[in-house]
Design an enzyme around this catalytic site. Structure first.
Site, PDB file in Angstrom:
ATOM      1  N   ALA A   1       0.799  -1.226   0.000  1.00 32.99           N
ATOM      2  CA  ALA A   1       0.000   0.000   0.000  1.00 32.99           C
ATOM      3  C   ALA A   1       0.832   1.276   0.000  1.00 32.99           C
ATOM      4  CB  ALA A   1      -0.934  -0.004   1.216  1.00 32.99           C
ATOM      5  N   ARG A   2       2.032   1.231   0.561  1.00 29.50           N
ATOM      6  CA  ARG A   2       2.843   2.448   0.656  1.00 29.50           C
ATOM      7  C   ARG A   2       3.617   2.755  -0.608  1.00 29.50           C
ATOM      8  NH1 ARG A   2       6.835   1.508   3.608  1.00 29.50           N
ATOM      9  NH2 ARG A   2       7.529   3.652   3.723  1.00 29.50           N
ATOM     10  N   GLY A   3       3.708   1.809  -1.532  1.00 29.31           N
ATOM     11  CA  GLY A   3       4.449   2.033  -2.772  1.00 29.31           C
ATOM     12  C   GLY A   3       3.707   2.958  -3.722  1.00 29.31           C
TER      13      GLY A   3
ATOM     14  N   THR B   1       7.166  -7.623  -9.660  1.00 34.34           N
ATOM     15  CA  THR B   1       8.161  -8.025 -10.649  1.00 34.34           C
ATOM     16  C   THR B   1       9.374  -8.651  -9.971  1.00 34.34           C
ATOM     17  OG1 THR B   1       9.108  -5.793 -10.625  1.00 34.34           O
ATOM     18  CG2 THR B   1       7.434  -6.266 -12.290  1.00 34.34           C
TER      19      THR B   1
ATOM     20  N   ALA C   1       0.759 -10.507 -14.249  1.00 34.43           N
ATOM     21  CA  ALA C   1       1.282  -9.778 -15.407  1.00 34.43           C
ATOM     22  C   ALA C   1       2.403  -8.856 -14.956  1.00 34.43           C
ATOM     23  CB  ALA C   1       0.176  -8.970 -16.079  1.00 34.43           C
TER      24      ALA C   1
ATOM     25  N   ASN D   1       3.038  -6.210 -16.676  1.00 30.69           N
ATOM     26  CA  ASN D   1       2.532  -4.891 -17.042  1.00 30.69           C
ATOM     27  C   ASN D   1       1.016  -4.998 -17.207  1.00 30.69           C
ATOM     28  OD1 ASN D   1       1.753  -2.509 -18.567  1.00 30.69           O
ATOM     29  ND2 ASN D   1       3.914  -2.221 -19.035  1.00 30.69           N
TER      30      ASN D   1
ATOM     31  N   HIS E   1      11.920   5.644 -20.196  1.00 30.95           N
ATOM     32  CA  HIS E   1      11.369   5.686 -18.849  1.00 30.95           C
ATOM     33  C   HIS E   1      12.060   6.791 -18.053  1.00 30.95           C
ATOM     34  CE1 HIS E   1       9.652   1.697 -19.696  1.00 30.95           C
ATOM     35  NE2 HIS E   1       8.844   1.933 -18.681  1.00 30.95           N
TER      36      HIS E   1
ATOM     37  N   LYS F   1      14.457   4.731 -13.102  1.00 26.73           N
ATOM     38  CA  LYS F   1      14.310   3.312 -13.411  1.00 26.73           C
ATOM     39  C   LYS F   1      15.686   2.662 -13.535  1.00 26.73           C
ATOM     40  CE  LYS F   1      11.871   0.117 -16.488  1.00 26.73           C
ATOM     41  NZ  LYS F   1      11.247  -0.611 -15.353  1.00 26.73           N
TER      42      LYS F   1
END
Length: 270
Positions: free
Chosen positions: A13-15, A102, A124, A126, A157, A161
């Site tokens: 939740a914090r991301g 990921t 997924a 993405n 990006h 990243k």
């Protein structure tokens, strides 16, 4: 008949994705925020989820323990080290799982496949609806155009990243390779600076650009003699990924057990 509200449990939740998901759920007419979970010891534990996401209080406090309830769907964008625990909790309580974490290991992949035998799991790298369609179009184009057309791909990006090329760019390149009967690991090129030779017809160039604040841009080019086709997807807002994940959550809530991806969600699976 009034539509049933689907309770969404957000893990991570914090991301950046977590707070985006909170905002999207709060603005939805058919979703409700059931719980928000983050790692133990994090600074947001005990805080109201709405306040965490820059919105009014919701009465839902961020906790450090996942306790799924019947009728809910778990949306997990946390860390790989938490994946096994989160998957087992969903299986134990019979709750659908949407996972966008990921960097998963082969063991994690096996665990997801096993979980799919008892609950719906949508996994997924993405969750963008547009990227999912681009992957489909990439394969169609590569198969139709044939070996006379060369494929090149670049992506952009934000400056923060760390990986380059992006995982999505590599997945697009893989779709091109598979559709044209090539093994991507054998034909992918991410750097030509030391080759000292002309391009071969088999190779697929995949290159990453970094800078600014772009959430993600991908352009796939097919180059032929005297003509060129370009397929481009530009993400203008990180919210598109959250919206795709929540679309998957709505879909998974009515599905039988299985391991699915966004092609299934959009009805594009063969």
């Amino acid at each position: 008949m009034k539509q049933r509200m689907i309770s969404i449990i957000i893990v991570g939740a914090r991301g950046r994705m977590g707070t985006t998901l909170i905002r999207e759920v709060m603005g939805s007419d058919d979703l409700t925020l059931g719980a928000c979970v983050d790692r133990s010891g994090g600074p947001g534990i005990g805080q109201d989820a709405g306040r965490l996401a820059g919105r009014p209080d919701t009465g839902v406090l961020v906790t450090d323990e996942l306790k799924p309830r019947r009728g809910s769907v778990v949306v997990d964008f946390s860390l790989p080290k938490a994946t096994a625990t989160n998957v087992r909790a969903c299986v134990e309580h019979g709750i659908p799982l949407i996972i966008g974490t990921t960097g998963l290991s082969e063991d994690d992949d096996k665990l997801l496949a096993e979980a799919g035998e008892s609950i719906p799991v949508v996994y997924a790298a993405n969750f963008s609806v547009g990227i999912t369609l681009l992957l489909q179009l990439a394969g169609i184009a590569a198969a139709a155009l044939g070996p006379q057309w060369e494929a090149e791909l670049f992506e952009l990006h934000h400056r923060f990243k760390r990986d380059a090329p992006s995982g999505t760019a590599l997945r697009i390149g893989q779709a091109v390779a598979e559709a044209s009967g090539r093994k991507f690991s054998e034909v992918a090129l991410t750097d030509r600076s030391t080759l000292g030779r002309p391009r071969t017809s088999e190779e697929i160039g995949v290159f990453g650009l970094r800078g600014g604040d772009s959430p993600g841009e991908h352009t796939l080019m097919f180059l032929g003699e005297g003509e060129r086709i370009e397929l481009t997807h530009r993400a203008g807002d990180r919210a598109i990924f959250a919206r795709g994940a929540l679309r998957a959550a709505r879909w998974a809530a009515a599905q039988p057990p299985g391991l699915y991806d966004m092609f299934d969600v959009l009805g594009l699976a063969e």
